[in-house]
Design a protein around this motif. Structure first.
Motif, PDB file in Angstrom:
ATOM      1  N   PHE A 234       0.910  -1.052   0.047  1.00 56.97           N
ATOM      2  CA  PHE A 234      -0.040   0.128   0.025  1.00 56.97           C
ATOM      3  C   PHE A 234       0.755   1.004  -0.073  1.00 56.97           C
ATOM      4  O   PHE A 234       0.448   2.169  -0.735  1.00 56.97           O
ATOM      5  CB  PHE A 234      -0.879   0.056   1.262  1.00 56.97           C
ATOM      6  N   THR A 235       1.840   1.149   0.831  1.00 56.68           N
ATOM      7  CA  THR A 235       2.697   2.362   0.694  1.00 56.68           C
ATOM      8  C   THR A 235       3.357   2.586  -0.437  1.00 56.68           C
ATOM      9  O   THR A 235       3.692   3.935  -0.909  1.00 56.68           O
ATOM     10  CB  THR A 235       3.960   2.339   2.050  1.00 56.68           C
ATOM     11  N   LEU A 237       2.579   1.592  -3.799  1.00 54.64           N
ATOM     12  CA  LEU A 237       1.677   1.955  -4.666  1.00 54.64           C
ATOM     13  C   LEU A 237       0.706   3.254  -4.452  1.00 54.64           C
ATOM     14  O   LEU A 237      -0.026   3.661  -5.383  1.00 54.64           O
ATOM     15  CB  LEU A 237       0.616   0.839  -4.643  1.00 54.64           C
ATOM     16  N   SER A 238       0.781   3.867  -3.031  1.00 53.51           N
ATOM     17  CA  SER A 238      -0.043   4.909  -2.803  1.00 53.51           C
ATOM     18  C   SER A 238       0.312   6.215  -3.821  1.00 53.51           C
ATOM     19  O   SER A 238      -0.911   6.824  -4.128  1.00 53.51           O
ATOM     20  CB  SER A 238       0.198   5.344  -1.332  1.00 53.51           C
ATOM     21  N   PRO A 239       1.356   6.441  -4.118  1.00 54.03           N
ATOM     22  CA  PRO A 239       1.562   7.628  -4.843  1.00 54.03           C
ATOM     23  C   PRO A 239       0.905   7.335  -6.728  1.00 54.03           C
ATOM     24  O   PRO A 239       0.458   8.212  -6.968  1.00 54.03           O
ATOM     25  CB  PRO A 239       3.126   7.798  -5.224  1.00 54.03           C
ATOM     26  N   VAL A 241      -1.725   5.495  -6.887  1.00 52.91           N
ATOM     27  CA  VAL A 241      -3.131   5.535  -6.872  1.00 52.91           C
ATOM     28  C   VAL A 241      -3.731   7.025  -6.742  1.00 52.91           C
ATOM     29  O   VAL A 241      -4.367   7.404  -7.383  1.00 52.91           O
ATOM     30  CB  VAL A 241      -3.516   4.743  -5.658  1.00 52.91           C
ATOM     31  N   LEU A 242      -2.630   7.887  -6.296  1.00 55.12           N
ATOM     32  CA  LEU A 242      -3.073   9.132  -6.146  1.00 55.12           C
ATOM     33  C   LEU A 242      -3.189   9.914  -7.366  1.00 55.12           C
ATOM     34  O   LEU A 242      -3.954  10.612  -7.862  1.00 55.12           O
ATOM     35  CB  LEU A 242      -2.237   9.957  -4.908  1.00 55.12           C
ATOM     36  N   ALA A 272       1.966  13.562  -4.129  1.00 53.17           N
ATOM     37  CA  ALA A 272       1.824  12.034  -3.977  1.00 53.17           C
ATOM     38  C   ALA A 272       2.980  11.423  -3.507  1.00 53.17           C
ATOM     39  O   ALA A 272       2.805  10.621  -2.595  1.00 53.17           O
ATOM     40  CB  ALA A 272       1.356  11.492  -5.380  1.00 53.17           C
ATOM     41  N   ALA A 276       3.464   9.825   0.551  1.00 53.40           N
ATOM     42  CA  ALA A 276       4.010   8.293   0.549  1.00 53.40           C
ATOM     43  C   ALA A 276       5.029   8.358   1.426  1.00 53.40           C
ATOM     44  O   ALA A 276       5.355   7.331   2.395  1.00 53.40           O
ATOM     45  CB  ALA A 276       4.055   7.726  -0.768  1.00 53.40           C
ATOM     46  N   LEU A 279       4.119   8.567   5.034  1.00 55.52           N
ATOM     47  CA  LEU A 279       3.555   7.421   5.525  1.00 55.52           C
ATOM     48  C   LEU A 279       4.415   6.266   5.632  1.00 55.52           C
ATOM     49  O   LEU A 279       4.488   5.629   6.784  1.00 55.52           O
ATOM     50  CB  LEU A 279       2.449   7.076   4.367  1.00 55.52           C
ATOM     51  N   SER A 280       5.664   6.505   4.993  1.00 58.47           N
ATOM     52  CA  SER A 280       6.421   5.548   4.922  1.00 58.47           C
ATOM     53  C   SER A 280       7.440   5.731   6.437  1.00 58.47           C
ATOM     54  O   SER A 280       7.961   4.723   7.172  1.00 58.47           O
ATOM     55  CB  SER A 280       7.602   5.409   4.041  1.00 58.47           C
TER      56      SER A 280
END
Length: 446
Positions: A234-235, A237-239, A241-242, A272, A276, A279-280
């Motif tokens: 998730f971390t 791929l988050s950018p 996805v955004l 984005a 990320a 978040l990391s």
């Protein structure tokens, strides 16, 4: 300025870059800088504008990509130090099974390669390749080469990798569409150049030399407090996805509304990636027991190796700007249009030429897109997204010896120079030509 003179001048500049870097082993940044100035002066550009043009070209490119390089490097560092890369590799390889570990490493390469440069991703994953090869009794090349091929495809063709973002800007391509087409076209390329070619070539390239690196990594144990597979993926791929959300913002909300503005803001490349990275810091840092001081140390020390990369990327942008401001690019552009050279083929060829000249795929992509960008504006019916992909494919062609990746593959895998040419150089060439072929086929329906 005649077309013959402009083409001869550009050809001479590129040949000079090749000879000075590859044969005389001079610093690539100095070579690109001085050659750019010499080209502009020879084209008749006023001396007081030559340096300013280079600075503006380099500044424009670095202003866009410098932040991306820094943030991507930090995300990759957190992934490595936390054991997130180990978690992804071990999970996917356990799903795939012993007989398909090469396919698993390809998938891992595609995932891990999104936020980091090829060189960083390779160093990040090569320990896992050694471990998986030893524990599944699989030839090392069958495990390592698919990983390398996937990293290279991601580097060249799938945003938010910094190289593709340079071309996105130059061609004014849609980020979401480019990601979709990059995955659609890049995945079969990674399969052919990765697991399929590795299964063919591995039995034909016996590794006879002792490899002390293999012994070191095989004895290495993964961190005990690794993050979960789901949160790690998730971390990473988050950018992506955004950015995909931002690309469809106008379809789900009215332009100019608060929601539309917010979606475009969070989907901006820099925003984005920074979200990320933040978040990391928690899921791959604080939650794993790292202190704030340790996280600060990680993020500081990982930026040192990116200095030369940034200089070369800036120099590539400066070289492209000199071509434009001196008028050389316009003459070549008009000539190409007169002769009806397909713009997709031209973008690919320019990237191949610069790749051979300076070795760096990122510099090749930034320079080629800065030259081909103005041509694309005069062309009709050509997808900007396919231009990004085809330029990226050309930027990895041949895996030449003036590319750091060549020597990384050779030294880590214990290959000789001829063995590296048979394996890595062929893989890079497959990616380049398959990318051209698939993009030309896609252009018939897009």
């Amino acid at each position: 300025m005649s077309a013959l003179f402009a083409i001869s001048l550009a050809t001479a500049a590129i040949l000079a870059i090749v000879v000075l870097i590859a044969y005389f082993r001079l610093n690539p940044f100095i070579v690109l800088f001085t050659t750019s100035l010499a080209l502009a002066l020879a084209a008749g550009m006023p001396a007081d504008k030559v340096v300013k043009s280079f600075e503006e070209g380099a500044g424009h490119v670095l202003g866009h990509v410098g932040t991306v390089i820094a943030l991507g490097t930090m995300l990759g560092k957190m992934l490595a130090e936390s054991g997130g890369a180990d978690r992804i590799a071990l999970t996917i390889s356990s799903w795939a099974g012993r007989s398909r570990v090469d396919w698993a490493m390809m998938v891992i390469g595609l995932l891990i390669g999104l936020p980091v440069f090829f060189e960083v991703g390779f160093v990040l994953l090569i320990p896992l390749a050694f471990v998986l090869a030893a524990r599944t009794d699989t030839p090392l090349l069958r495990v390592a080469l698919p990983m390398g091929a996937a990293l290279s495809v991601t580097h060249a063709m799938i945003p938010p990798h910094p190289a593709t973002l340079l071309a996105l800007s130059a061609y004014h391509a849609n980020t979401g569409h480019t990601i979709f087409l990059g995955i659609l076209i890049g995945t079969p390329i990674a399969i052919i150049a990765g697991p399929l070619y590795a299964r063919f070539i591995a039995p034909r390239v016996p590794l006879t030399e002792e490899n002390p690196l293999a012994e070191q990594f095989v004895n290495r144990e993964p961190p005990k407090n690794m993050p979960g597979f789901g949160i790690t993926v998730f971390t990473i791929l988050s950018p992506v996805v955004l950015m995909l959300i931002a690309s469809i913002a106008d379809r789900v909300s009215a332009p100019g509304t608060s929601l539309n503005t917010a979606l475009h803001f969070v989907g901006n490349t820099d925003i984005a990636l920074v979200l990320a990275v933040i978040l990391s810091f928690y899921v791959l840092g604080l939650a794993r027991g790292f202190s704030r001081d340790t996280i600060l140390k990680f993020t500081n020390e990982c930026l040192g190796p990116t200095a030369l990369i940034m200089l070369l990327v800036g120099a590539g942008g400066g070289f492209g700007r000199e071509l434009v401001d001196s008028g050389v690019s316009k003459v070549i552009t008009d000539t190409a249009l007169d002769f009806n050279v397909p713009i997709l083929v031209l973008g690919w060829l320019l990237a191949v030429i610069v790749r051979v000249a300076c070795g760096s795929a990122t510099v090749a992509m930034s320079t080629a897109s800065s030259i081909a960008g103005p041509i694309l504006l005069k062309s009709h019916g050509v997808s900007p997204e396919l231009m990004v992909l085809v330029t990226g494919a050309g930027s990895v062609a041949f895996g030449p010896m003036n590319d750091a990746g060549f020597w990384q593959i050779k030294e880590y895998l214990g290959l000789t120079v001829p063995q590296t040419i048979k394996t890595w150089c062929v893989i890079e060439t497959l990616i380049a030509f398959l990318g051209l072929g698939f993009c030309l086929m896609a252009s018939m329906v897009i």
